[in-house]
Design a protein around this motif. Structure first.
Motif, PDB file in Angstrom:
ATOM      1  N   LEU A  23       7.745  -1.613   4.234  1.00 15.50           N
ATOM      2  CA  LEU A  23       6.432  -1.565   3.225  1.00 15.50           C
ATOM      3  C   LEU A  23       5.563  -0.592   4.292  1.00 15.50           C
ATOM      4  O   LEU A  23       4.852   0.379   3.837  1.00 15.50           O
ATOM      5  CB  LEU A  23       6.205  -2.643   2.925  1.00 15.50           C
ATOM      6  N   VAL A  24       5.251  -1.233   5.673  1.00 16.53           N
ATOM      7  CA  VAL A  24       4.545  -0.698   6.353  1.00 16.53           C
ATOM      8  C   VAL A  24       4.618   0.788   6.630  1.00 16.53           C
ATOM      9  O   VAL A  24       3.983   1.515   6.849  1.00 16.53           O
ATOM     10  CB  VAL A  24       4.357  -1.661   7.725  1.00 16.53           C
ATOM     11  N   LEU A  25       6.099   0.961   6.881  1.00 18.48           N
ATOM     12  CA  LEU A  25       6.284   2.476   7.184  1.00 18.48           C
ATOM     13  C   LEU A  25       6.070   3.292   6.058  1.00 18.48           C
ATOM     14  O   LEU A  25       5.673   4.351   6.284  1.00 18.48           O
ATOM     15  CB  LEU A  25       8.022   2.387   7.480  1.00 18.48           C
ATOM     16  N   MET A  26       6.428   2.850   4.934  1.00 22.79           N
ATOM     17  CA  MET A  26       6.068   3.633   3.676  1.00 22.79           C
ATOM     18  C   MET A  26       4.743   3.888   3.423  1.00 22.79           C
ATOM     19  O   MET A  26       4.000   5.080   3.442  1.00 22.79           O
ATOM     20  CB  MET A  26       6.769   3.114   2.509  1.00 22.79           C
ATOM     21  N   GLY A  43       9.927  12.062   6.764  1.00 23.90           N
ATOM     22  CA  GLY A  43      11.025  11.387   7.262  1.00 23.90           C
ATOM     23  C   GLY A  43      10.756   9.986   7.155  1.00 23.90           C
ATOM     24  O   GLY A  43      11.726   9.033   6.915  1.00 23.90           O
ATOM     25  N   THR A  44       9.468   9.620   7.784  1.00 23.49           N
ATOM     26  CA  THR A  44       9.061   8.112   7.963  1.00 23.49           C
ATOM     27  C   THR A  44       8.999   7.463   6.494  1.00 23.49           C
ATOM     28  O   THR A  44       9.453   6.406   6.087  1.00 23.49           O
ATOM     29  CB  THR A  44       7.688   7.955   8.492  1.00 23.49           C
ATOM     30  N   GLN A  45       8.388   8.440   5.448  1.00 23.07           N
ATOM     31  CA  GLN A  45       8.490   7.955   3.991  1.00 23.07           C
ATOM     32  C   GLN A  45       9.910   7.690   3.777  1.00 23.07           C
ATOM     33  O   GLN A  45      10.266   6.868   2.939  1.00 23.07           O
ATOM     34  CB  GLN A  45       7.660   9.030   3.398  1.00 23.07           C
ATOM     35  N   GLY A  96       8.724  11.338  -4.980  1.00 20.55           N
ATOM     36  CA  GLY A  96       9.618  10.376  -4.652  1.00 20.55           C
ATOM     37  C   GLY A  96       8.813   9.252  -4.410  1.00 20.55           C
ATOM     38  O   GLY A  96       9.020   7.878  -4.656  1.00 20.55           O
ATOM     39  N   ALA A  97       7.678   9.452  -3.763  1.00 17.80           N
ATOM     40  CA  ALA A  97       6.901   7.985  -3.188  1.00 17.80           C
ATOM     41  C   ALA A  97       6.380   7.409  -4.502  1.00 17.80           C
ATOM     42  O   ALA A  97       6.473   6.140  -4.538  1.00 17.80           O
ATOM     43  CB  ALA A  97       5.647   8.721  -2.317  1.00 17.80           C
ATOM     44  N   PHE A  98       5.917   8.235  -5.651  1.00 20.97           N
ATOM     45  CA  PHE A  98       5.414   7.243  -6.573  1.00 20.97           C
ATOM     46  C   PHE A  98       6.405   6.927  -7.764  1.00 20.97           C
ATOM     47  O   PHE A  98       5.957   6.103  -8.551  1.00 20.97           O
ATOM     48  CB  PHE A  98       4.225   8.099  -7.184  1.00 20.97           C
ATOM     49  N   GLY A 121      13.366   7.394  -5.431  1.00 19.35           N
ATOM     50  CA  GLY A 121      12.387   7.837  -4.695  1.00 19.35           C
ATOM     51  C   GLY A 121      12.789   8.482  -3.289  1.00 19.35           C
ATOM     52  O   GLY A 121      12.437   9.295  -2.618  1.00 19.35           O
ATOM     53  N   GLY A 122      13.671   7.323  -2.400  1.00 13.92           N
ATOM     54  CA  GLY A 122      13.858   7.773  -0.983  1.00 13.92           C
ATOM     55  C   GLY A 122      14.793   8.856  -1.191  1.00 13.92           C
ATOM     56  O   GLY A 122      14.548   9.812  -0.157  1.00 13.92           O
ATOM     57  N   LEU A 123      15.539   9.197  -2.147  1.00 12.08           N
ATOM     58  CA  LEU A 123      16.597  10.299  -2.138  1.00 12.08           C
ATOM     59  C   LEU A 123      15.888  11.723  -2.276  1.00 12.08           C
ATOM     60  O   LEU A 123      16.044  12.784  -1.412  1.00 12.08           O
ATOM     61  CB  LEU A 123      17.615  10.243  -3.115  1.00 12.08           C
ATOM     62  N   LEU A 124      14.722  11.535  -3.072  1.00 14.66           N
ATOM     63  CA  LEU A 124      13.793  12.786  -3.309  1.00 14.66           C
ATOM     64  C   LEU A 124      13.248  13.262  -2.075  1.00 14.66           C
ATOM     65  O   LEU A 124      12.991  14.383  -1.804  1.00 14.66           O
ATOM     66  CB  LEU A 124      12.824  12.283  -4.684  1.00 14.66           C
TER      67      LEU A 124
END
Length: 423
Positions: free
Chosen positions: A320-323, A297-299, A239-241, A384-387
């Motif tokens: 963006l900072v949270l991610m 969860g923060t991501q 999800g992140a990438f 990505g957020g859903l994953l």
């Protein structure tokens, strides 16, 4: 702890046939510092071509996408080779393994520096990738075995902070040096750093059976927790990438940022990652499961927030900072979990975690590309957020299940409260 260290030293001496010699505390710190430097150097080497794609394309006379394969191939090599290499070297003393890995890092960098052909550079990069694949499997157990179990989270955090510094300082500095003095300059520096890290490991780390190390086995073996963490980590990385790979395009097309502002925001992302791993390292020993769930969860919040309100510059910076603050801690927390829940040897568990995480990175980049081809860059952050949300659900859902039977896997090796006897 001193009695435990002396007792461990007597056991090692009995195995080796030599008398134990008391070691000052700085020996442990020196070895940990060497492993931190190695983590920084490996992570810098992995991503260094990203900032020098055009420079390398001109030098090697190949298209920019072909140079990009130097990064993709590196990640795939780490993903595929981690577990097989860890299994093949499971009986080799960690002093020999780490010395060999750092020597491979130095040699491959020396070969890569003057490389004038794409094939030579690719082979050198693959050698570095093979060394990194095994490094993350063995460095963790060795590092935490140097100190008391109560501070394992802080030790894992220290190595993670060093690795994160590659994103904040190593790659930007290497990019600047490369554009100013050419590709050989930053790669030669990496070779020198590998040699510096090698010396304390080769001199101060004892030669002992890997299965007799203090952190050779999980402290609380749990096959179900092991599988849960692996699945959650892989989903989170994918999800992140799926979004992060195309972050520059998002900031330009959706947030309306200028090229100069995008460079600053990438620096802010890296700084947030560094702060995140630092804070998480302080919390891992107290609440390891909560630390992992919070990071995932923060991501998810960061990515979904970028999708929802990323067109508002101030909101885009906040999310963006949270991610960024969550990206590094997720991998660090999963690595720490492996030291506890590994059903058997921790090096194999760490190798599996590192391999699947890197597979998730590659899958995420590919998935994001597919989304971009059929929709827009905002949709990549939604997917990505859903994953990542699914990853968080896996972690929270595992807590609702009845306790799993305790695995029997800790019967070998030294007790968990002993430190590693240094000479």
């Amino acid at each position: 702890m001193g009695d435990a260290v002396r007792q461990a030293g007597r056991e090692t001496a009995a195995e080796a046939g030599t008398a134990p010699v008391a070691a000052p505390p700085w020996h442990r710190v020196a070895v940990l510092a060497a492993l931190m430097l190695a983590a920084f150097t490996f992570n810098t080497a992995e991503s260094l071509p990203i900032g020098l794609l055009e420079l390398l394309a001109d030098r090697l006379r190949v298209p920019v996408p072909t140079v990009g394969l130097l990064v993709t191939g590196y990640g795939l090599t780490v993903a595929v080779a981690s577990v097989p290499l860890a299994h093949a070297t499971r009986a080799v003393p960690r002093r020999h393994v780490l010395t060999g890995l750092l020597a491979a890092l130095a040699v491959s960098s020396v070969v890569a520096a003057p490389a004038a052909s794409y094939g030579v550079l690719l082979l050198a990069r693959l050698l570095t990738a093979l060394a990194q694949a095994l490094f993350w499997a063995v460095a963790g157990p060795v590092a935490v075995g140097l100190f008391a179990p109560a501070v394992r989270g802080r030790v894992v955090g220290a190595i993670s902070v060093a690795g994160s510094l590659a994103l904040v300082f190593g790659v930007p500095a290497g990019t600047w040096l490369g554009w100013r003095h050419g590709w050989p300059a930053p790669v030669t520096v990496l070779a020198a750093l590998g040699c510096v890290a090698l010396l304390p490991v080769a001199v101060l780390l004892p030669t002992a059976r890997p299965d007799r190390e203090p952190a050779a086995y999980g402290t609380s073996p749990d096959a179900r927790r092991f599988g849960t963490v692996l699945l959650a980590g892989t989903l989170s990385a994918t999800g992140a990438f799926a979004g992060y790979t195309y972050l520059a395009a998002f900031l330009s097309e959706v947030s309306g940022c200028s090229p100069g502002a995008i460079s600053v925001l990438f620096l802010a992302f890296g700084a947030a990652c560094l702060v995140g791993v630092t804070l998480t390292g302080l919390l891992l020993d107290r609440c390891p499961q909560a630390a992992l769930t919070t990071a995932v969860g923060t991501q998810a919040v960061g990515m979904l927030g970028l999708y929802a309100v990323g067109s508002v510059p101030v909101a885009a910076v906040a999310f963006l900072v949270l991610m960024g603050g969550a990206l590094g801690p997720v991998f660090m927390a999963t690595q720490h979990a492996m030291l506890h829940c590994a059903p058997s040897r921790t090096d194999l568990a760490l190798a599996a975690n590192s391999g699947l995480y890197n597979a998730g990175i590659a899958a995420g980049a590919a998935l994001g590309g597919l989304v971009l081809a059929s929709a827009d860059v905002r949709a990549a952050f939604l997917v990505g957020g859903l994953l990542t949300t699914a990853s968080c659900a896996v972690l929270l859902g595992s807590r609702l299940l009845p306790p799993a039977p305790r695995s029997a896997g800790r019967g070998r090796g030294r007790s968990a409260d002993e430190g590693f006897p240094l000479r």
